[in-house]
Design an enzyme around this catalytic site. Structure first.
Site, short mmCIF file in Angstrom:
data_model
loop_
_atom_site.label_atom_id
_atom_site.label_comp_id
_atom_site.label_asym_id
_atom_site.label_seq_id
_atom_site.Cartn_x
_atom_site.Cartn_y
_atom_site.Cartn_z
N CYS A 78 -1.79 -6.30 3.88
CA CYS A 78 -2.46 -5.09 4.38
C CYS A 78 -3.98 -5.26 4.27
O CYS A 78 -4.55 -6.12 4.91
CB CYS A 78 -1.93 -3.85 3.67
SG CYS A 78 -2.37 -2.31 4.54
N HIS A 181 3.36 -4.21 5.56
CA HIS A 181 3.76 -4.26 4.16
C HIS A 181 5.14 -4.92 4.07
O HIS A 181 6.15 -4.26 4.28
CB HIS A 181 3.83 -2.86 3.56
CG HIS A 181 2.51 -2.22 3.32
ND1 HIS A 181 1.78 -2.44 2.18
CD2 HIS A 181 1.77 -1.39 4.09
CE1 HIS A 181 0.64 -1.75 2.24
NE2 HIS A 181 0.61 -1.11 3.39
N GLU A 183 6.72 -5.67 1.51
CA GLU A 183 7.47 -5.06 0.40
C GLU A 183 8.06 -3.70 0.77
O GLU A 183 8.87 -3.15 0.03
CB GLU A 183 6.56 -4.93 -0.84
CG GLU A 183 5.55 -3.80 -0.80
CD GLU A 183 4.32 -4.07 0.05
OE1 GLU A 183 3.42 -3.20 0.05
OE2 GLU A 183 4.25 -5.11 0.73
#
Length: 200
Positions: A78, A181, A183
């Site tokens: 990011c 992202h 994750e």
């Protein structure tokens, strides 16, 4: 061991949790010695480019990051991806880490809702080790108002949002950047993190 750099501007715990879920050894680090000792490095980030660079400079890790990113797998996530470029233009012109040639500019196309938030499709452009297990119809999660501007040769994958938005960049050696992202991108994001760890 994967070092997750904790410099005060990162979504560090969600990244750590994702790596833990995958059974990958990682640690939150703030010192040069830990970055140097790591097998790979992740630079997360949320917030504004200038303030993040100010915190990185205060951390004393900028030179270490540049040195280590030249010899071991390095992933910016990011805002962390945006910082790997040469310049950012959020509020003011600001020098980045300069790991990949290019700059970061505001997304201001007419009729677009900014920030670019939510799921978007990954479109592959160039070969990249992090995409080897990624199919042609996979989506990832974005939250950002600025985007990278760089040569196509550095863009491994992009998403369409009022034009091409670099989603995954790669310098051809050790440096990677994900505007999305991983994750927070479900199984697709976990595959990308797993592939990154597989570079060690």
């Amino acid at each position: 061991m994967i070092a997750i750099i904790d410099y005060g501007a990162g979504n560090i715990f969600s990244v750590k949790n994702a790596l833990d879920h995958l059974g990958l050894e990682s640690a939150l680090v703030k010192d040069k010695e830990s970055v140097i000792a790591a097998d790979a490095v992740i630079l997360p980030g949320v917030g504004a480019f200038p303030s993040a660079m100010e915190m990185l400079n205060k951390s004393g890790l900028v030179d270490t990051i540049k040195e280590e990113a030249a010899k071991k797998p390095f992933l910016g996530i990011c805002l962390g991806m945006q910082l790997i470029f040469e310049k950012g233009y959020e509020f003011e012109e600001c020098d980045g880490l300069g790991l990949i040639a290019g700059s970061v500019i505001k997304m201001d196309e007419p009729d677009l809702i900014i920030p670019h938030m939510g799921w978007n499709k990954l479109e592959k452009l160039n070969d990249c080790p992090l995409l080897e297990n990624i199919g042609d119809n996979e989506y990832v999660y974005f939250v950002h108002s600025y985007k990278a501007q760089c040569e196509d040769k550095y863009i491994a994958a992009y998403s369409e949002y009022g034009g091409r938005v670099p989603a995954l960049v790669y310098d051809g050696n050790y440096v990677y950047g994900a505007q999305f992202h991983p994750e927070k991108s479900g199984e697709t994001g976990l595959k990308i993190l797993r592939s990154f760890a597989g570079l060690i």
